[in-house]
Design an enzyme around this catalytic site. Structure first.
Site, short mmCIF file in Angstrom:
data_model
loop_
_atom_site.label_atom_id
_atom_site.label_comp_id
_atom_site.label_asym_id
_atom_site.label_seq_id
_atom_site.Cartn_x
_atom_site.Cartn_y
_atom_site.Cartn_z
N ASP A 54 0.88 -1.18 0.00
CA ASP A 54 0.00 0.00 0.00
C ASP A 54 0.91 1.23 0.00
O ASP A 54 1.18 1.82 1.04
CB ASP A 54 -0.86 -0.06 1.27
CG ASP A 54 -1.85 1.08 1.38
OD1 ASP A 54 -2.06 1.79 0.38
OD2 ASP A 54 -2.41 1.26 2.49
C1 SPV Z 1 -6.72 1.75 4.34
O1 SPV Z 1 -7.56 0.93 4.67
O2 SPV Z 1 -6.12 1.71 3.29
C2 SPV Z 1 -6.43 2.86 5.25
C3 SPV Z 1 -6.60 2.64 6.65
O3 SPV Z 1 -5.97 3.85 4.79
S1 SPV Z 1 -5.11 2.10 7.24
O4 SPV Z 1 -4.68 0.97 6.51
O5 SPV Z 1 -5.35 1.85 8.64
O6 SPV Z 1 -4.13 3.19 7.09
MG MG Z 2 -5.24 3.68 2.89
#
Ligand code: SPV
Ligand code: MG
Length: 541
Positions: A54
């Site tokens: 991510d």
């Molecule tokens: C996501 O779900 O991508 C978020 C929340 O941004 S977190 O992963 O907690 O940052």
């Molecule tokens: Mg996120």
């Protein structure tokens, strides 16, 4: 109301808004099914579902495509996690146009620089955008959105980056003052104290949002009481999915068969319901022209056959070989060449021996009545359906004539001599003349059923074990079954509904005033009940 209007309305109601993360259409549907208020199109989940970190590795288009499937598959409003807006305020302008036109209800943008790093990855480079730059992105959303109902959540990562509570509050206020509809304060502390402290010091109108992934023991009621309006469970669909899928796959790889994961998987029908197969069926009926493919067939082949001894020791009658082909294979061939391709077989006795491809199998208890067997395949009875016994050999011409009939229930009746044939399904029809000495054209003969059964008086024909049900006829038969199901009393010639034959329910339909039609045949069929029948089949085919 569209998604953004529904979200706006829900925000106005008391209590916390519970939101769960998803990564595609199906997971969004599961979020809806579980009763959440909205779907979070999670960058974390969508990235992971593509097996990448991510970290702005997927493009905006990738993320939007996933979020748009969520909009299409669920009635819930979709709140899209848009990371840092995929660039600067210019990127945000294009992002808002794209997301709003796909029906997304709200977007969330965080003050990470591009390219971002997920808030929870330890030991990675982490930088925040200048506060003015992020406030500029919020202003760009407000200036670009076509509807004020399309909302923006401004998220600060100040606590995640370790920049402290004052920085977090300063940033939150700046974003609220820039016009953000909500402010999300993110935290990786294992206790909710940090976000609760932020909420305690919060002095702006914009409602607060939190994501209790690490401070997981905080419940929504307490978070709401502390000042949070929206609680996002961001990644639990993905993580529970990985766990369950790992377990099932490991078991299949170990056992090299898949019935050992029955307790870990949902039935296929569950999948069909989720993804809208019943609706597709209804749409087929409404919008596709009727034709051969609109007709299905159900073969009843569940019963054991004492009369055939050794021959049916290891297989049901329908799998008996007659000159190199089973009865069922012959039936399927005949039905297929009349345009009936969708064939189901209700199996029971030695069901594993029914190995034909291209038939759908339904399992019945071989000792229950024929009608109970048919009802195992009740899902198939939502269209015109030909029902036949698994031990029936027939001339294909009979099927073609049945296909041309229009009644709701039409039985094929043999008008041959009935003498000396006990145990057969006899019928009495209303207008049979009986004066033609067997010389007539099939096409000219049709009649209405008066009684059917093995012990009726004044029989003038024999049902060959094949009938056609229209959609209405099938519904009437199912309704009669449902009405009588569970009852203890006799049903026509059967001691009770569980033991009822098809003939018993057909008699019930006649008594309920439904017109049951018949068409005549004169020979052209045989059923295999005894060894002599079986020899005759070999001789005649
Ligand atoms: C996501 O779900 O991508 C978020 C929340 O941004 S977190 O992963 O907690 O940052
Ligand atoms: Mg996120």
């Amino acid at each position: 109301m569209d998604g953004k209007q529904r979200l706006r309305e829900r925000i106005g109601q008391p209590g916390p808004l519970l939101v769960a993360g998803a990564h595609d259409g199906l997971t969004a549907k599961l979020v809806e099914e579980a009763g959440f208020d909205a779907v979070w199109a999670s960058g974390f989940e969508i990235s992971a579902s593509h097996c990448v970190p991510d970290a702005n590795i997927l493009t905006m288009a990738d993320q939007l495509r996933a979020a748009a499937w969520m909009v299409k598959s669920s009635v819930l409003p979709v709140i899209a996690d848009c990371d840092n807006g995929y660039g600067n305020a210019i990127n945000v302008i294009h992002m808002v146009k794209a997301y709003e036109s796909e029906g997304i209800a709200a977007v969330c943008i965080e003050d990470n620089v591009f390219p971002k790093r997920c808030s929870f990855y330890a030991g990675v480079r982490r930088e925040l955008a200048p506060v003015e730059e992020h406030a500029g992105k919020i202003e760009a959303v407000l200036a670009t959105r076509r509807s004020d109902d399309f909302m923006v959540i401004a998220r600060t990562e100040a606590l995640i980056a370790g920049w402290g509570m004052d920085e977090a509050l300063m940033r939150g206020r700046a974003y609220a003052d820039a016009g953000a509809d909500f402010v999300l304060i993110h935290s990786k502390s294992p206790s909710a104290d940090e976000v609760m402290e932020f909420a305690r010091q919060w002095d702006r109108e914009a409602p607060l949002v939190c994501v209790p992934t690490i401070y997981k023991s905080a419940d929504a009621t307490s978070l709401h009481a502390g000042g949070f309006k929206v609680v996002i469970y961001a990644n639990h669909v993905l993580r529970s999915g990985i766990k369950a899928q790992r377990e099932a796959l490991a078991r299949i790889a170990r056992d090299q068969r898949c019935d050992t994961v029955d307790d870990l998987v949902v039935p296929l029908n569950d999948v069909y319901e989720l993804i809208g197969v019943p609706q597709m069926k209804a749409d087929e009926k409404s919008y596709l022209p009727a034709g051969g493919t609109a007709v299905g067939a159900i073969v009843l082949a569940a019963g054991a056959t004492p009369g055939l001894g050794e021959l049916t020791k290891d297989r049901p009658k329908t799998m008996l070989d007659v000159k190199g082909k089973s009865i069922l294979a012959r039936q399927v061939e005949a039905l297929n060449s009349s345009g009936i391709k969708d064939i189901s077989v209700v199996v029971g006795w030695k069901k594993e021996a029914v190995t034909l491809p291209n038939v759908r199998k339904y399992a019945a208890d071989g000792s229950s009545g024929e009608m109970a067997s048919l009802m195992e395949a009740a899902d198939e009875l939502d269209r015109r359906t030909l029902v036949l016994y698994g031990d029936l050999l027939f001339d294909q011409e009979i099927v073609q004539r049945l296909l041309q009939t229009e009644g709701d229930v039409v039985l094929v009746v043999d008008r041959n001599d009935l003498e000396g044939r006990p145990g057969r399904d006899l019928v009495r029809t209303r207008n049979a003349t009986g004066d033609d000495n067997g010389r007539f054209l099939h096409g000219s003969r049709s009649d209405e059923l008066d009684s059917i059964g093995q012990k009726i008086d004044g029989a003038n024909g024999e049902w060959i074990g094949m009938l056609m049900l229209s959609e209405k006829g099938a519904a009437a038969l199912k309704a009669a079954w449902t009405d009588l199901e569970g009852g203890k009393g006799a049903v026509h010639e059967a001691a009770n509904i569980g033991a009822a034959a098809l003939t018993d329910l057909l008699q019930v339909l006649v008594e309920r005033g439904l017109t049951v039609n018949t068409i005549d045949t004169y020979k052209g069929w045989m059923e295999i009940d005894t060894f002599e029948d079986y020899q005759r089949a070999w001789a005649q085919l």
